[in-house]
Motif scaffolding. Structure first.
Motif, PDB file in Angstrom:
ATOM      1  N   ARG A  41      47.383  21.039  45.326  1.00  0.00           N
ATOM      2  CA  ARG A  41      46.359  22.044  46.173  1.00  0.00           C
ATOM      3  C   ARG A  41      46.646  23.339  46.381  1.00  0.00           C
ATOM      4  N   GLU A  42      47.840  23.429  46.788  1.00  0.00           N
ATOM      5  CA  GLU A  42      48.297  24.974  47.004  1.00  0.00           C
ATOM      6  C   GLU A  42      48.294  25.866  45.729  1.00  0.00           C
ATOM      7  N   GLU A  43      48.451  25.396  44.437  1.00  0.00           N
ATOM      8  CA  GLU A  43      48.524  25.988  43.346  1.00  0.00           C
ATOM      9  C   GLU A  43      46.885  26.124  43.011  1.00  0.00           C
ATOM     10  N   GLU A  44      46.076  25.255  43.304  1.00  0.00           N
ATOM     11  CA  GLU A  44      44.658  25.683  42.917  1.00  0.00           C
ATOM     12  C   GLU A  44      44.267  26.633  43.914  1.00  0.00           C
ATOM     13  N   LYS A  45      44.718  26.550  45.036  1.00  0.00           N
ATOM     14  CA  LYS A  45      44.180  27.720  46.046  1.00  0.00           C
ATOM     15  C   LYS A  45      44.698  29.102  45.559  1.00  0.00           C
ATOM     16  N   LEU A  46      45.911  29.054  45.110  1.00  0.00           N
ATOM     17  CA  LEU A  46      46.524  30.358  44.874  1.00  0.00           C
ATOM     18  C   LEU A  46      45.785  30.867  43.281  1.00  0.00           C
ATOM     19  N   GLN A  47      45.345  29.811  42.466  1.00  0.00           N
ATOM     20  CA  GLN A  47      44.826  30.329  41.324  1.00  0.00           C
ATOM     21  C   GLN A  47      43.424  30.768  41.611  1.00  0.00           C
ATOM     22  N   GLN A  48      42.675  30.110  42.808  1.00  0.00           N
ATOM     23  CA  GLN A  48      41.358  30.513  42.936  1.00  0.00           C
ATOM     24  C   GLN A  48      41.248  32.116  43.600  1.00  0.00           C
ATOM     25  N   VAL A  49      42.448  32.240  44.453  1.00  0.00           N
ATOM     26  CA  VAL A  49      42.568  33.652  45.159  1.00  0.00           C
ATOM     27  C   VAL A  49      42.815  34.613  43.842  1.00  0.00           C
ATOM     28  N   ALA A  50      43.533  34.301  43.028  1.00  0.00           N
ATOM     29  CA  ALA A  50      44.023  35.225  41.776  1.00  0.00           C
ATOM     30  C   ALA A  50      42.694  35.434  41.046  1.00  0.00           C
ATOM     31  N   ASP A  51      41.904  34.638  40.845  1.00  0.00           N
ATOM     32  CA  ASP A  51      40.568  34.714  39.946  1.00  0.00           C
ATOM     33  C   ASP A  51      39.597  35.766  40.761  1.00  0.00           C
ATOM     34  N   GLU A  52      39.593  35.331  41.912  1.00  0.00           N
ATOM     35  CA  GLU A  52      38.572  36.156  42.646  1.00  0.00           C
ATOM     36  C   GLU A  52      39.108  37.339  43.004  1.00  0.00           C
ATOM     37  N   GLU A  53      40.463  37.903  42.969  1.00  0.00           N
ATOM     38  CA  GLU A  53      40.781  39.291  43.080  1.00  0.00           C
ATOM     39  C   GLU A  53      40.555  39.834  41.600  1.00  0.00           C
ATOM     40  N   GLU A  54      40.799  39.096  40.492  1.00  0.00           N
ATOM     41  CA  GLU A  54      40.578  39.676  39.386  1.00  0.00           C
ATOM     42  C   GLU A  54      39.128  40.271  38.891  1.00  0.00           C
ATOM     43  N   GLU A  55      38.438  38.956  39.526  1.00  0.00           N
ATOM     44  CA  GLU A  55      36.862  39.233  39.132  1.00  0.00           C
ATOM     45  C   GLU A  55      36.431  40.801  40.075  1.00  0.00           C
ATOM     46  N   ALA A  56      36.851  40.811  41.281  1.00  0.00           N
ATOM     47  CA  ALA A  56      36.613  41.914  42.182  1.00  0.00           C
ATOM     48  C   ALA A  56      37.128  43.186  41.605  1.00  0.00           C
ATOM     49  N   GLN A  57      38.346  43.138  40.698  1.00  0.00           N
ATOM     50  CA  GLN A  57      38.879  44.233  40.294  1.00  0.00           C
ATOM     51  C   GLN A  57      38.057  44.767  39.103  1.00  0.00           C
ATOM     52  N   ASP A  58      37.569  43.610  38.200  1.00  0.00           N
ATOM     53  CA  ASP A  58      36.762  43.900  37.128  1.00  0.00           C
ATOM     54  C   ASP A  58      35.518  44.520  37.589  1.00  0.00           C
ATOM     55  N   GLY A  59      34.786  43.977  38.545  1.00  0.00           N
ATOM     56  CA  GLY A  59      33.552  44.702  39.157  1.00  0.00           C
ATOM     57  C   GLY A  59      33.833  46.004  39.638  1.00  0.00           C
ATOM     58  N   GLU A  60      34.857  46.309  40.128  1.00  0.00           N
ATOM     59  CA  GLU A  60      35.314  47.498  40.609  1.00  0.00           C
ATOM     60  C   GLU A  60      35.104  48.670  39.271  1.00  0.00           C
ATOM     61  N   GLU A  61      36.161  48.124  38.240  1.00  0.00           N
ATOM     62  CA  GLU A  61      36.144  48.869  37.092  1.00  0.00           C
ATOM     63  C   GLU A  61      34.745  49.130  36.544  1.00  0.00           C
ATOM     64  N   GLU A  62      33.762  48.180  36.193  1.00  0.00           N
ATOM     65  CA  GLU A  62      32.710  48.298  35.826  1.00  0.00           C
ATOM     66  C   GLU A  62      31.649  49.557  36.610  1.00  0.00           C
TER      67      GLU A  62
END
Length: 229
Positions: free
Chosen positions: A147-168
């Protein structure tokens, strides 16, 4: 508190003698203070034992056989219950005595207390020994880790999506700025081209007028020379 063991020193039963020796030998091995009370030679001991064994613990004929074990006036049990307690590492509990620290029975009591009310768990946590008493199942540990790994992966995905949105957004803003700049520069270039064309036209006209003036002067001079002749 004194442990009382009621025995029959002159019993003709080999089984009873063996049971009595087993109880006494184990108490001595545990260094538990006890007193032997002989019911074969003392009628008072015999009567007291028979009267204080609970009715529901007496055999069918109503006459309890030795060995019988008491803690002062509190009944502990007979040989069978003593043997069960010995096999279960709970002799001190059977005798109504606190187990010595570090014994298997003490550790068992601590774990049971943690499971029942968690009181000792809080105290043990204060001194830092809780991990030694509580064992987390492997499945639970693996589940928590997953569960901790899933949470960390989810946070990393959200940060990556936010970063991609900022770049766009930045790319869109840069494109818009470039288009606006191009639009602003086009009229200026056209104006400059018109101005340059006007200047060339004026230059050509001025040069043509100058040449025309020179031709007129030359014609005039030729006419004057002809008249003079």
């Amino acid at each position: 508190m004194v442990i009382k063991v009621f025995l029959a020193s002159s019993s003709g039963s080999t089984a009873i003698k063996k049971k009595q020796q087993d109880v006494v030998g184990f108490l001595e091995a545990l260094k538990v203070d006890y007193t032997q009370l002989d019911i074969a030679c003392n009628e008072d001991n015999r009567m007291w034992m028979r009267q204080n064994v609970p009715e529901d613990r007496k055999p069918t004929n109503g006459i309890p056989l030795p060995p019988q074990i008491f803690n002062e006036e509190s009944y502990c049990g007979d040989y069978d219950t003593f043997f069960d307690a010995k096999e279960d590492n709970s002799v001190y509990s059977f005798l109504g005595l606190p187990p010595p620290p570090g014994s298997k029975e003490a550790e068992k009591a601590d774990k049971a207390d943690i499971v029942e009310n968690g009181t000792h768990a809080e105290e043990t946590n204060t001194v830092g020994n809780l991990d030694d008493l509580i064992e987390v199942p492997v499945e639970e540990r693996n589940g928590n880790t997953h569960r901790e790994e899933e949470k960390l992966q989810q946070v990393a995905d959200e940060e990556e999506e936010a970063q991609d949105g900022e770049e766009e957004e930045i790319t869109e803003e840069e494109t818009a700025d470039k288009e606006e700049t191009a639009e602003d520069e086009t009229p200026m270039e056209e104006e400059e081209a018109v101005e340059e064309a006007d200047e060339v036209t004026e230059y050509i006209q001025a040069h043509a007028e100058e040449e025309e003036g020179q031709d007129e002067e030359e014609d005039l001079e030729e006419t004057q020379e002809e008249e003079a002749e």
